[in-house]
Design a protein around this motif. Structure first.
Motif, PDB file in Angstrom:
ATOM      1  N   VAL A  62       0.914  -1.181   0.040  1.00 12.89           N
ATOM      2  CA  VAL A  62       0.107  -0.037  -0.177  1.00 12.89           C
ATOM      3  C   VAL A  62       0.790   1.077  -0.109  1.00 12.89           C
ATOM      4  O   VAL A  62       0.435   2.375  -0.624  1.00 12.89           O
ATOM      5  CB  VAL A  62      -1.026  -0.072   1.203  1.00 12.89           C
ATOM      6  CG1 VAL A  62      -1.884   1.307   1.497  1.00 12.89           C
ATOM      7  CG2 VAL A  62      -1.939  -1.137   1.264  1.00 12.89           C
ATOM      8  N   THR A  63       1.896   1.245   0.493  1.00 13.86           N
ATOM      9  CA  THR A  63       2.817   2.539   0.858  1.00 13.86           C
ATOM     10  C   THR A  63       3.268   2.925  -0.731  1.00 13.86           C
ATOM     11  O   THR A  63       3.597   2.317  -1.568  1.00 13.86           O
ATOM     12  CB  THR A  63       4.103   2.207   1.529  1.00 13.86           C
ATOM     13  OG1 THR A  63       3.802   1.619   2.798  1.00 13.86           O
ATOM     14  CG2 THR A  63       5.043   3.365   1.818  1.00 13.86           C
ATOM     15  N   GLY A  64       3.084   4.274  -0.797  1.00 11.03           N
ATOM     16  CA  GLY A  64       3.558   5.032  -1.839  1.00 11.03           C
ATOM     17  C   GLY A  64       2.664   5.019  -3.087  1.00 11.03           C
ATOM     18  O   GLY A  64       2.602   5.491  -4.305  1.00 11.03           O
ATOM     19  N   ARG A  65       1.364   4.473  -2.773  1.00 12.98           N
ATOM     20  CA  ARG A  65       0.157   4.602  -3.751  1.00 12.98           C
ATOM     21  C   ARG A  65      -0.486   6.086  -4.044  1.00 12.98           C
ATOM     22  O   ARG A  65      -0.303   6.653  -3.221  1.00 12.98           O
ATOM     23  CB  ARG A  65      -0.905   3.491  -3.611  1.00 12.98           C
ATOM     24  CG  ARG A  65      -0.504   2.335  -3.502  1.00 12.98           C
ATOM     25  CD  ARG A  65      -1.919   1.464  -3.349  1.00 12.98           C
ATOM     26  NE  ARG A  65      -1.531  -0.006  -3.196  1.00 12.98           N
ATOM     27  CZ  ARG A  65      -2.580  -0.997  -2.831  1.00 12.98           C
ATOM     28  NH1 ARG A  65      -3.850  -0.731  -3.001  1.00 12.98           N
ATOM     29  NH2 ARG A  65      -2.262  -2.373  -2.880  1.00 12.98           N
ATOM     30  N   THR A  66      -0.315   6.148  -5.348  1.00 10.03           N
ATOM     31  CA  THR A  66      -1.272   7.522  -5.649  1.00 10.03           C
ATOM     32  C   THR A  66      -2.426   7.186  -6.537  1.00 10.03           C
ATOM     33  O   THR A  66      -3.415   8.130  -6.286  1.00 10.03           O
ATOM     34  CB  THR A  66      -0.173   8.322  -6.779  1.00 10.03           C
ATOM     35  OG1 THR A  66      -0.004   7.516  -7.918  1.00 10.03           O
ATOM     36  CG2 THR A  66       1.189   8.637  -6.125  1.00 10.03           C
ATOM     37  N   ALA A  67      -2.807   6.151  -6.999  1.00  5.80           N
ATOM     38  CA  ALA A  67      -3.989   5.660  -7.586  1.00  5.80           C
ATOM     39  C   ALA A  67      -4.036   4.324  -7.609  1.00  5.80           C
ATOM     40  O   ALA A  67      -3.271   3.624  -8.009  1.00  5.80           O
ATOM     41  CB  ALA A  67      -4.173   6.490  -9.098  1.00  5.80           C
ATOM     42  N   ALA A  68      -5.424   3.568  -7.774  1.00  8.30           N
ATOM     43  CA  ALA A  68      -5.700   2.365  -7.830  1.00  8.30           C
ATOM     44  C   ALA A  68      -7.098   2.073  -8.407  1.00  8.30           C
ATOM     45  O   ALA A  68      -7.989   2.772  -8.245  1.00  8.30           O
ATOM     46  CB  ALA A  68      -5.378   1.494  -6.667  1.00  8.30           C
ATOM     47  N   ARG A  69      -7.062   1.014  -9.201  1.00 13.70           N
ATOM     48  CA  ARG A  69      -8.601   0.632  -9.504  1.00 13.70           C
ATOM     49  C   ARG A  69      -8.387  -0.979  -9.625  1.00 13.70           C
ATOM     50  O   ARG A  69      -7.403  -1.451 -10.113  1.00 13.70           O
ATOM     51  CB  ARG A  69      -8.887   1.183 -10.964  1.00 13.70           C
ATOM     52  CG  ARG A  69     -10.244   0.691 -11.355  1.00 13.70           C
ATOM     53  CD  ARG A  69     -11.111   1.585 -12.402  1.00 13.70           C
ATOM     54  NE  ARG A  69     -11.004   2.951 -12.035  1.00 13.70           N
ATOM     55  CZ  ARG A  69     -10.657   3.771 -12.980  1.00 13.70           C
ATOM     56  NH1 ARG A  69     -10.730   3.533 -14.323  1.00 13.70           N
ATOM     57  NH2 ARG A  69     -10.922   5.076 -12.894  1.00 13.70           N
ATOM     58  N   THR A  70      -9.609  -1.514  -8.944  1.00 17.72           N
ATOM     59  CA  THR A  70      -9.448  -2.925  -8.733  1.00 17.72           C
ATOM     60  C   THR A  70     -11.131  -3.318  -9.568  1.00 17.72           C
ATOM     61  O   THR A  70     -12.114  -2.680  -9.246  1.00 17.72           O
ATOM     62  CB  THR A  70      -9.467  -3.504  -7.535  1.00 17.72           C
ATOM     63  OG1 THR A  70      -8.377  -2.871  -6.801  1.00 17.72           O
ATOM     64  CG2 THR A  70      -9.689  -4.796  -7.353  1.00 17.72           C
ATOM     65  N   VAL A  71     -11.053  -4.485 -10.483  1.00 18.66           N
ATOM     66  CA  VAL A  71     -12.208  -5.072 -11.139  1.00 18.66           C
ATOM     67  C   VAL A  71     -12.291  -6.174 -10.477  1.00 18.66           C
ATOM     68  O   VAL A  71     -11.226  -6.904 -10.684  1.00 18.66           O
ATOM     69  CB  VAL A  71     -12.370  -4.764 -12.507  1.00 18.66           C
ATOM     70  CG1 VAL A  71     -13.597  -5.430 -13.135  1.00 18.66           C
ATOM     71  CG2 VAL A  71     -12.250  -3.177 -13.011  1.00 18.66           C
ATOM     72  N   THR A  72     -13.414  -6.648  -9.989  1.00 25.10           N
ATOM     73  CA  THR A  72     -13.461  -7.953  -9.606  1.00 25.10           C
ATOM     74  C   THR A  72     -14.894  -8.648  -9.858  1.00 25.10           C
ATOM     75  O   THR A  72     -15.966  -7.915 -10.156  1.00 25.10           O
ATOM     76  CB  THR A  72     -13.220  -8.022  -7.769  1.00 25.10           C
ATOM     77  OG1 THR A  72     -14.440  -7.358  -7.171  1.00 25.10           O
ATOM     78  CG2 THR A  72     -12.100  -7.553  -7.231  1.00 25.10           C
ATOM     79  N   TYR A  73     -14.769  -9.924 -10.054  1.00 25.26           N
ATOM     80  CA  TYR A  73     -15.922 -10.932 -10.518  1.00 25.26           C
ATOM     81  C   TYR A  73     -15.940 -11.885  -9.463  1.00 25.26           C
ATOM     82  O   TYR A  73     -14.932 -12.736  -9.226  1.00 25.26           O
ATOM     83  CB  TYR A  73     -15.721 -11.429 -11.935  1.00 25.26           C
ATOM     84  CG  TYR A  73     -16.783 -12.423 -12.378  1.00 25.26           C
ATOM     85  CD1 TYR A  73     -17.889 -12.027 -12.700  1.00 25.26           C
ATOM     86  CD2 TYR A  73     -16.637 -14.013 -12.143  1.00 25.26           C
ATOM     87  CE1 TYR A  73     -19.069 -12.669 -13.110  1.00 25.26           C
ATOM     88  CE2 TYR A  73     -17.399 -14.468 -12.813  1.00 25.26           C
ATOM     89  CZ  TYR A  73     -18.861 -14.158 -13.033  1.00 25.26           C
ATOM     90  OH  TYR A  73     -19.545 -15.163 -13.551  1.00 25.26           O
ATOM     91  N   THR A  74     -17.103 -12.110  -8.886  1.00 22.40           N
ATOM     92  CA  THR A  74     -17.228 -13.326  -7.952  1.00 22.40           C
ATOM     93  C   THR A  74     -18.512 -13.931  -8.248  1.00 22.40           C
ATOM     94  O   THR A  74     -19.578 -13.666  -8.599  1.00 22.40           O
ATOM     95  CB  THR A  74     -17.485 -12.582  -6.414  1.00 22.40           C
ATOM     96  OG1 THR A  74     -16.451 -11.666  -6.291  1.00 22.40           O
ATOM     97  CG2 THR A  74     -17.740 -13.821  -5.518  1.00 22.40           C
ATOM     98  N   ALA A  75     -18.080 -15.454  -8.441  1.00 25.54           N
ATOM     99  CA  ALA A  75     -19.203 -16.305  -8.811  1.00 25.54           C
ATOM    100  C   ALA A  75     -18.827 -17.630  -7.762  1.00 25.54           C
ATOM    101  O   ALA A  75     -17.804 -17.492  -6.898  1.00 25.54           O
ATOM    102  CB  ALA A  75     -19.260 -16.839 -10.135  1.00 25.54           C
ATOM    103  N   VAL A  76     -19.853 -18.469  -7.745  1.00 27.56           N
ATOM    104  CA  VAL A  76     -19.706 -19.505  -6.735  1.00 27.56           C
ATOM    105  C   VAL A  76     -18.231 -20.175  -6.912  1.00 27.56           C
ATOM    106  O   VAL A  76     -17.490 -20.549  -5.883  1.00 27.56           O
ATOM    107  CB  VAL A  76     -20.719 -20.677  -6.993  1.00 27.56           C
ATOM    108  CG1 VAL A  76     -20.396 -21.909  -6.243  1.00 27.56           C
ATOM    109  CG2 VAL A  76     -22.024 -20.144  -6.767  1.00 27.56           C
ATOM    110  N   SER A  77     -17.686 -20.853  -7.984  1.00 31.71           N
ATOM    111  CA  SER A  77     -16.493 -21.373  -8.100  1.00 31.71           C
ATOM    112  C   SER A  77     -15.444 -20.675  -8.904  1.00 31.71           C
ATOM    113  O   SER A  77     -14.390 -21.318  -9.502  1.00 31.71           O
ATOM    114  CB  SER A  77     -16.779 -22.808  -8.737  1.00 31.71           C
ATOM    115  OG  SER A  77     -17.238 -22.738  -9.896  1.00 31.71           O
TER     116      SER A  77
END
Length: 196
Positions: free
Chosen positions: A61-76
């Motif tokens: 986390v140290t030094g971050r200036t920007a972030a984007r996370t895309v997640t997909y969650t399904a059963v398996s």
């Protein structure tokens, strides 16, 4: 006659990630046709890294200036795509080094008859890359369940593609999709990252 000067257009910010820049953002805007999966987009700068062998929640986390996370969650099937910009290439390199140290430092997660272990190996992607395997073991043998993650750094950007599924014994082929996605992102990440 008064001279009028037109202000120069501002250069795109090296610290911003434009909407739609990640490979799976378009997919996240559509409803899952199966009705079993859920997409989400997280723009928090301090979002948890998609792979965290020590389960600290604060890895890289140290030094971050920007972030984007895309997640997909399904059963398996769980997938994550992350693009994180750091204050410098050195800070991004330190973030990747933190992941390598966590792989070496954090023991397997033990239960009664199972263990979940992480391992990593360098890969030739970007300025430096890392392939991480998380695997469930029962009686010392790989059993169904695990994650396969590709991390790649280019300049001050860290790119992460992760999949968790009912993997069997670890295999190089498990990383094919994540590697292809990382290569696609590496080809364009210099539009938002400082690569030199």
């Amino acid at each position: 006659m008064t001279s009028v000067t037109t202000p120069a257009l501002a250069a795109p910010s090296a610290e911003a990630i434009p909407r739609g820049f990640l490979l799976y953002e378009k997919a996240s805007e559509k409803k899952d046709a199966t009705g079993q999966g859920l997409w989400s987009v997280d723009q928090r700068k301090n979002a948890k890294l998609a792979v965290d062998p020590c389960h600290s929640g604060s890895l890289a986390v140290t030094g971050r200036t920007a972030a984007r996370t895309v997640t997909y969650t399904a059963v398996s099937d769980q997938r994550a795509e992350q693009l994180i910009l750091y204050s410098s290439a050195q800070a991004a390199g330190q973030a990747l080094a933190e992941v390598r140290r966590a792989l070496a430092r954090c023991p397997a997660i033990q239960a009664a008859q199972t263990a979940y272990r992480y391992s990593g190996a360098a890969v030739a992607l970007g300025d430096e890359g890392l392939a991480v395997t998380g695997q469930l073991y029962q009686g010392g043998k790989a059993t169904l369940g695990g994650e396969r993650v590709i991390l790649a750094r280019r300049g001050n950007a860290l790119i992460v593609y992760a999949r968790s599924a009912e993997w069997g014994a670890p295999d190089k082929a498990d990383f094919a999709r994540q590697t292809k996605d990382a290569e696609s992102m590496l080809a364009k990440v210099c539009q938002v990252a400082r690569c030199r």
